[in-house]
Write a protein that holds these residues in place. Structure first.
Motif, mmCIF file in Angstrom:
data_model
loop_
_atom_site.group_PDB
_atom_site.id
_atom_site.type_symbol
_atom_site.label_atom_id
_atom_site.label_comp_id
_atom_site.label_asym_id
_atom_site.label_seq_id
_atom_site.Cartn_x
_atom_site.Cartn_y
_atom_site.Cartn_z
ATOM 1 N N TYR A 24 0.773 -1.220 -0.111
ATOM 2 C CA TYR A 24 -0.111 -0.011 -0.062
ATOM 3 C C TYR A 24 0.687 1.276 -0.058
ATOM 4 N N PRO A 25 0.676 2.104 -0.560
ATOM 5 C CA PRO A 25 1.273 3.480 -0.814
ATOM 6 C C PRO A 25 1.116 4.307 0.420
ATOM 7 N N TYR A 26 2.264 4.770 0.988
ATOM 8 C CA TYR A 26 2.414 5.622 2.189
ATOM 9 C C TYR A 26 1.676 6.828 1.873
ATOM 10 N N GLY A 27 0.765 7.209 2.999
ATOM 11 C CA GLY A 27 0.134 8.596 2.783
ATOM 12 C C GLY A 27 -1.483 8.048 2.138
ATOM 13 N N GLY A 28 -1.708 6.904 1.996
ATOM 14 C CA GLY A 28 -2.982 6.442 1.447
ATOM 15 C C GLY A 28 -3.068 6.562 0.110
ATOM 16 N N GLY A 62 -5.000 1.688 -5.117
ATOM 17 C CA GLY A 62 -3.995 0.970 -5.863
ATOM 18 C C GLY A 62 -2.945 0.534 -4.860
ATOM 19 N N MET A 63 -1.944 -0.329 -5.550
ATOM 20 C CA MET A 63 -0.679 -0.833 -4.762
ATOM 21 C C MET A 63 0.439 -0.118 -5.777
ATOM 22 N N VAL A 64 1.619 -0.190 -4.836
ATOM 23 C CA VAL A 64 2.917 0.536 -5.386
ATOM 24 C C VAL A 64 4.064 -0.684 -5.399
ATOM 25 N N LEU A 65 4.620 -0.890 -6.715
ATOM 26 C CA LEU A 65 6.001 -1.859 -6.540
ATOM 27 C C LEU A 65 6.758 -1.370 -5.495
ATOM 28 N N LYS A 66 7.429 -2.516 -4.876
ATOM 29 C CA LYS A 66 8.197 -2.411 -3.779
ATOM 30 C C LYS A 66 9.619 -2.096 -4.668
ATOM 31 N N PRO A 67 10.724 -1.480 -3.935
ATOM 32 C CA PRO A 67 11.816 -1.311 -4.446
ATOM 33 C C PRO A 67 12.778 -2.433 -4.427
ATOM 34 N N GLU A 91 -0.592 0.168 -9.532
ATOM 35 C CA GLU A 91 -0.612 1.648 -9.453
ATOM 36 C C GLU A 91 0.637 2.300 -9.787
ATOM 37 N N GLY A 92 1.762 2.019 -9.546
ATOM 38 C CA GLY A 92 2.943 2.724 -9.818
ATOM 39 C C GLY A 92 4.229 2.219 -9.099
ATOM 40 N N TYR A 93 5.260 2.641 -9.442
ATOM 41 C CA TYR A 93 6.675 2.239 -8.804
ATOM 42 C C TYR A 93 6.986 3.170 -7.806
ATOM 43 N N ASP A 94 7.529 2.367 -6.781
ATOM 44 C CA ASP A 94 8.402 3.414 -5.581
ATOM 45 C C ASP A 94 9.271 4.072 -6.256
ATOM 46 N N GLU A 95 9.421 5.330 -5.680
ATOM 47 C CA GLU A 95 10.022 6.525 -6.495
ATOM 48 C C GLU A 95 11.447 6.264 -6.518
ATOM 49 N N ARG A 96 11.893 5.581 -5.414
ATOM 50 C CA ARG A 96 13.534 5.421 -5.366
ATOM 51 C C ARG A 96 13.923 4.485 -6.717
ATOM 52 N N ILE A 97 13.170 3.753 -7.382
ATOM 53 C CA ILE A 97 13.315 2.878 -8.875
ATOM 54 C C ILE A 97 13.717 3.859 -9.585
ATOM 55 N N ARG A 98 13.046 4.971 -9.727
ATOM 56 C CA ARG A 98 13.134 6.004 -10.797
ATOM 57 C C ARG A 98 14.355 6.737 -10.516
#
Length: 248
Positions: free
Chosen positions: A53-57, A60-65, A118-125
């Motif tokens: 689950y994304p931090y902050g609510g 969708g779900m977010v891919l873990k790094p 829903e997306g990627y963990d921003e640290r991947i980017r």
């Protein structure tokens, strides 16, 4: 030989695409080697979860790094210094075009990361990828189809893959213009006739006709492309003639 690694949760999606036509022939000619990996195998928990689950609510779900970072590290044989081109499929990324495909075709190693959720963990980017690429201004269920499109556009440009080097050099967008029309036998099909010039045998006239038709097609279908091309004086003259004919 170019090496292409694909990180995906659905490796079976690539079997048909990579196993047929030009992409298959390219592998048989040893111009490229494909390796499709289910990055779920790199998850460090017993349930092999790769999202959370994304931090902050939010929806969708977010891919873990962790699974992505460890998968790329394994692909590079734990060599932290290896400079592979790591491509993130993302609707926010740079729009794919022929120039980008030609740029990537010069690389020795490409790694594609296909997200799903829903997306990627921003640290991947921020810390892993070298390129974020989109194939259009729309959202797909995952990055797999986008990766297939990019792979196809790149692999066909590798030396000897198409057999005839001129095949891709004259493609639409390779010259900055759209490609001219093509015809084949019969010369008269149900009253629809092939232009006389291209069956005349006069190669100089044929090449001029093709050049003019390429300009005509670009002007009528993608005039925006003309702003990015340094046209020759001859092309400018032809373009003016074409525009007059259109206006009349």
């Amino acid at each position: 030989m170019m090496k292409i690694d694909v990180l995906t949760l659905f490796p079976e999606m690539f079997e048909g695409v990579l196993g047929h036509s030009i992409l298959k022939k390219a592998a048989e000619k040893k111009a490229v080697h494909y390796n499709v990996i289910n990055f779920r195998e790199f998850s460090d928990n017993k349930h092999q979860t790769v999202d959370d689950y994304p931090y902050g609510g939010g929806a969708g779900m977010v891919l873990k790094p962790q699974p992505i970072f460890d998968a790329v590290k394994a692909i590079n044989n734990n060599n932290e210094e290896k400079k592979s081109r790591v491509i993130l499929l993302c609707p926010q990324g740079e729009r794919l075009n022929q120039k980008k495909a030609e740029e990537l075709a010069k690389e020795e190693h490409l790694i594609f990361i296909c997200g799903h959720y829903e997306g990627y963990d921003e640290r991947i980017r921020e810390h892993l990828v070298t390129d974020e690429i989109s194939i259009g201004d729309y959202v797909l269920t995952g990055g797999e189809l986008g990766a297939m499109v990019i792979i196809d556009s790149v692999v066909r440009l590798l030396p000897e893959v198409l057999g005839n080097e001129e095949s891709h050099q004259k493609d639409s967008f390779s010259t900055g213009l759209l490609e001219h029309p093509h015809y084949t036998r019969p010369a008269d099909f149900r009253g629809m006739k092939v232009p006389e010039v291209i069956i005349s045998g006069n190669h100089k006239n044929i090449e001029e006709w093709r050049a003019k038709e390429s300009l005509r097609r670009t002007l009528t279908r993608r005039p925006d492309l003309l702003k990015e091309i340094d046209l020759t004086k001859e092309q400018v003259k032809w373009l003016e003639e074409i525009q007059k004919n259109i206006d009349n």
